[in-house]
Design a protein around this motif. Structure first.
Motif, PDB file in Angstrom:
ATOM      1  N   GLN A 159      -3.048  -2.793 -35.754  1.00 37.91           N
ATOM      2  CA  GLN A 159      -2.618  -1.619 -36.503  1.00 37.91           C
ATOM      3  C   GLN A 159      -3.744  -0.600 -36.662  1.00 37.91           C
ATOM      4  O   GLN A 159      -3.504   0.610 -36.645  1.00 37.91           O
ATOM      5  CB  GLN A 159      -2.118  -2.054 -37.883  1.00 37.91           C
ATOM      6  CG  GLN A 159      -0.870  -2.915 -37.837  1.00 37.91           C
ATOM      7  CD  GLN A 159      -0.515  -3.464 -39.201  1.00 37.91           C
ATOM      8  OE1 GLN A 159      -0.163  -2.709 -40.116  1.00 37.91           O
ATOM      9  NE2 GLN A 159      -0.605  -4.780 -39.376  1.00 37.91           N
ATOM     10  N   HIS A 211      -4.535   1.317 -33.144  1.00 37.02           N
ATOM     11  CA  HIS A 211      -3.497   2.132 -32.506  1.00 37.02           C
ATOM     12  C   HIS A 211      -2.739   2.971 -33.530  1.00 37.02           C
ATOM     13  O   HIS A 211      -2.314   2.451 -34.559  1.00 37.02           O
ATOM     14  CB  HIS A 211      -2.499   1.230 -31.759  1.00 37.02           C
ATOM     15  CG  HIS A 211      -3.126   0.362 -30.728  1.00 37.02           C
ATOM     16  ND1 HIS A 211      -3.366   0.781 -29.432  1.00 37.02           N
ATOM     17  CD2 HIS A 211      -3.589  -0.927 -30.791  1.00 37.02           C
ATOM     18  CE1 HIS A 211      -3.927  -0.198 -28.743  1.00 37.02           C
ATOM     19  NE2 HIS A 211      -4.081  -1.242 -29.545  1.00 37.02           N
ATOM     20  N   GLU A 212      -2.584   4.237 -33.229  1.00 42.73           N
ATOM     21  CA  GLU A 212      -1.763   5.112 -34.067  1.00 42.73           C
ATOM     22  C   GLU A 212      -0.303   4.974 -33.685  1.00 42.73           C
ATOM     23  O   GLU A 212       0.577   4.941 -34.540  1.00 42.73           O
ATOM     24  CB  GLU A 212      -2.188   6.569 -33.893  1.00 42.73           C
ATOM     25  CG  GLU A 212      -3.015   7.210 -34.981  1.00 42.73           C
ATOM     26  CD  GLU A 212      -2.789   6.702 -36.390  1.00 42.73           C
ATOM     27  OE1 GLU A 212      -1.680   6.897 -36.923  1.00 42.73           O
ATOM     28  OE2 GLU A 212      -3.704   6.130 -36.970  1.00 42.73           O
ATOM     29  N   LYS A 213      -0.071   4.925 -32.372  1.00 38.47           N
ATOM     30  CA  LYS A 213       1.287   4.775 -31.859  1.00 38.47           C
ATOM     31  C   LYS A 213       1.285   3.721 -30.759  1.00 38.47           C
ATOM     32  O   LYS A 213       0.280   3.513 -30.080  1.00 38.47           O
ATOM     33  CB  LYS A 213       1.808   6.094 -31.296  1.00 38.47           C
ATOM     34  CG  LYS A 213       1.948   7.201 -32.324  1.00 38.47           C
ATOM     35  CD  LYS A 213       2.488   8.473 -31.671  1.00 38.47           C
ATOM     36  CE  LYS A 213       2.648   9.582 -32.694  1.00 38.47           C
ATOM     37  NZ  LYS A 213       3.184  10.832 -32.079  1.00 38.47           N
ATOM     38  N   MET A 214       2.437   3.079 -30.557  1.00 42.94           N
ATOM     39  CA  MET A 214       2.586   2.117 -29.469  1.00 42.94           C
ATOM     40  C   MET A 214       4.033   2.159 -28.977  1.00 42.94           C
ATOM     41  O   MET A 214       4.965   2.272 -29.780  1.00 42.94           O
ATOM     42  CB  MET A 214       2.263   0.682 -29.922  1.00 42.94           C
ATOM     43  CG  MET A 214       0.837   0.453 -30.357  1.00 42.94           C
ATOM     44  SD  MET A 214       0.473  -1.307 -30.704  1.00 42.94           S
ATOM     45  CE  MET A 214       0.007  -1.866 -29.065  1.00 42.94           C
ATOM     46  N   THR A 215       4.183   2.062 -27.670  1.00 45.31           N
ATOM     47  CA  THR A 215       5.523   1.921 -27.112  1.00 45.31           C
ATOM     48  C   THR A 215       5.956   0.467 -27.277  1.00 45.31           C
ATOM     49  O   THR A 215       5.143  -0.402 -27.628  1.00 45.31           O
ATOM     50  CB  THR A 215       5.531   2.285 -25.620  1.00 45.31           C
ATOM     51  OG1 THR A 215       4.708   1.340 -24.906  1.00 45.31           O
ATOM     52  CG2 THR A 215       4.997   3.697 -25.389  1.00 45.31           C
ATOM     53  N   CYS A 255       3.586  -3.910 -38.836  1.00 45.87           N
ATOM     54  CA  CYS A 255       3.492  -3.441 -37.456  1.00 45.87           C
ATOM     55  C   CYS A 255       4.769  -2.706 -37.048  1.00 45.87           C
ATOM     56  O   CYS A 255       4.724  -1.623 -36.458  1.00 45.87           O
ATOM     57  CB  CYS A 255       3.242  -4.609 -36.507  1.00 45.87           C
ATOM     58  SG  CYS A 255       1.587  -5.317 -36.564  1.00 45.87           S
ATOM     59  N   LYS A 298       5.011   0.657 -38.781  1.00 43.74           N
ATOM     60  CA  LYS A 298       4.098   1.671 -38.269  1.00 43.74           C
ATOM     61  C   LYS A 298       4.488   2.166 -36.887  1.00 43.74           C
ATOM     62  O   LYS A 298       4.521   3.373 -36.633  1.00 43.74           O
ATOM     63  CB  LYS A 298       2.665   1.122 -38.228  1.00 43.74           C
ATOM     64  CG  LYS A 298       1.671   2.126 -37.645  1.00 43.74           C
ATOM     65  CD  LYS A 298       0.232   1.659 -37.764  1.00 43.74           C
ATOM     66  CE  LYS A 298      -0.702   2.764 -37.250  1.00 43.74           C
ATOM     67  NZ  LYS A 298      -2.128   2.403 -37.418  1.00 43.74           N
ATOM     68  N   PHE A 299       4.799   1.250 -35.983  1.00 46.84           N
ATOM     69  CA  PHE A 299       5.016   1.630 -34.587  1.00 46.84           C
ATOM     70  C   PHE A 299       6.475   1.959 -34.257  1.00 46.84           C
ATOM     71  O   PHE A 299       6.742   2.618 -33.258  1.00 46.84           O
ATOM     72  CB  PHE A 299       4.506   0.513 -33.668  1.00 46.84           C
ATOM     73  CG  PHE A 299       3.048   0.217 -33.853  1.00 46.84           C
ATOM     74  CD1 PHE A 299       2.088   1.216 -33.746  1.00 46.84           C
ATOM     75  CD2 PHE A 299       2.602  -1.072 -34.156  1.00 46.84           C
ATOM     76  CE1 PHE A 299       0.740   0.957 -33.938  1.00 46.84           C
ATOM     77  CE2 PHE A 299       1.251  -1.347 -34.337  1.00 46.84           C
ATOM     78  CZ  PHE A 299       0.324  -0.328 -34.229  1.00 46.84           C
ATOM     79  N   PHE A 300       7.396   1.513 -35.108  1.00 46.40           N
ATOM     80  CA  PHE A 300       8.811   1.799 -34.858  1.00 46.40           C
ATOM     81  C   PHE A 300       9.475   2.271 -36.159  1.00 46.40           C
ATOM     82  O   PHE A 300      10.366   1.615 -36.700  1.00 46.40           O
ATOM     83  CB  PHE A 300       9.514   0.543 -34.311  1.00 46.40           C
ATOM     84  CG  PHE A 300       8.812  -0.054 -33.129  1.00 46.40           C
ATOM     85  CD1 PHE A 300       8.954   0.507 -31.869  1.00 46.40           C
ATOM     86  CD2 PHE A 300       7.983  -1.163 -33.284  1.00 46.40           C
ATOM     87  CE1 PHE A 300       8.279  -0.035 -30.768  1.00 46.40           C
ATOM     88  CE2 PHE A 300       7.310  -1.707 -32.200  1.00 46.40           C
ATOM     89  CZ  PHE A 300       7.461  -1.130 -30.939  1.00 46.40           C
TER      90      PHE A 300
END
Length: 207
Positions: free
Chosen positions: A78, A81-85, A140, A143-145
């Motif tokens: 976390q 990474h700010e964003k993740m696919t 997680c 944050k990412f989704f």
């Protein structure tokens, strides 16, 4: 030598847990006894009872430590990474479990017996860390989704955590087991911890 009873207690507990982890590299759960663990520490075997009453309590503490290390890795993902696919997250999460083979190995044992043969205070300590693990996976997903529905996030967690119990026996296979599968005519496709985990995460994120 640690100073103070609390530090000494923590250090001795850690020594016992580490001794158990080392034995577990070459011995099965059934083969490991309190005597074996005691022989691998720097103090008498009977002293173990000052910290753990059963072998199951020691393994539960080891599992707790493994979850703690996984929590650290989840938080690192976390932070980095700010964003993740979905592909990137599946890759990172699969690698994080690939690094925690001992966690997966212990999970593949009879978890019910391990908890049932531990005192309530030891089980509660474990459940606190286990709950933190659930929260970090949820963090997680948050944050990412962020657009992922709450129900889908819950479904992910309640599908992925039970799935983890089967990762080790499906990926770490002995030559004897492979030969038995061959003789039984079972055309089984062997996958690594990373491969089977990555595939499952991608499937859960796509539903």
């Amino acid at each position: 030598m640690p100073k103070g009873s609390e530090e000494l207690t923590a250090a001795r507990k850690e020594e016992i847990i580490t001794a158990c982890a080392e034995l577990y590299k070459t011995m099965s759960f059934k083969e490991i006894t309190l005597k074996e663990i005691g022989n691998a520490t720097s103090f008498t075997r009977t002293s173990i009872y000052n910290y753990f009453q059963t072998k199951e309590e020691i393994f539960l503490a080891l599992l707790q430590r493994e979850y703690g290390l996984w929590i650290d890795r989840l938080r690192q993902i976390q932070t980095e990474h700010e964003k993740m696919t979905s592909e990137e997250f599946a890759d990172a999460l699969a690698h994080s479990l690939e690094e925690r083979q001992n966690l997966l190995k212990i999970l593949s044992m009879n978890h019910y017996d391990m908890e049932e043969n531990s005192r309530i205070e030891r089980l509660t300590d474990f459940k606190v860390v286990y709950g933190q693990t659930l929260s970090e996976v949820r963090n997680c997903l948050d944050k990412f989704f962020p657009e992922m529905p709450v129900r889908d996030k819950q479904d992910f967690i309640y599908s992925f955590f039970p799935f983890m119990f089967g990762i080790y026996p499906y990926t770490v296979v002995t030559e004897k087991q492979k030969e038995a599968m061959r003789q039984a005519g079972v055309n089984y496709v062997y996958m690594s911890i990373y491969e089977i985990t990555y595939t499952e995460i991608k499937k859960l994120l796509s539903t």
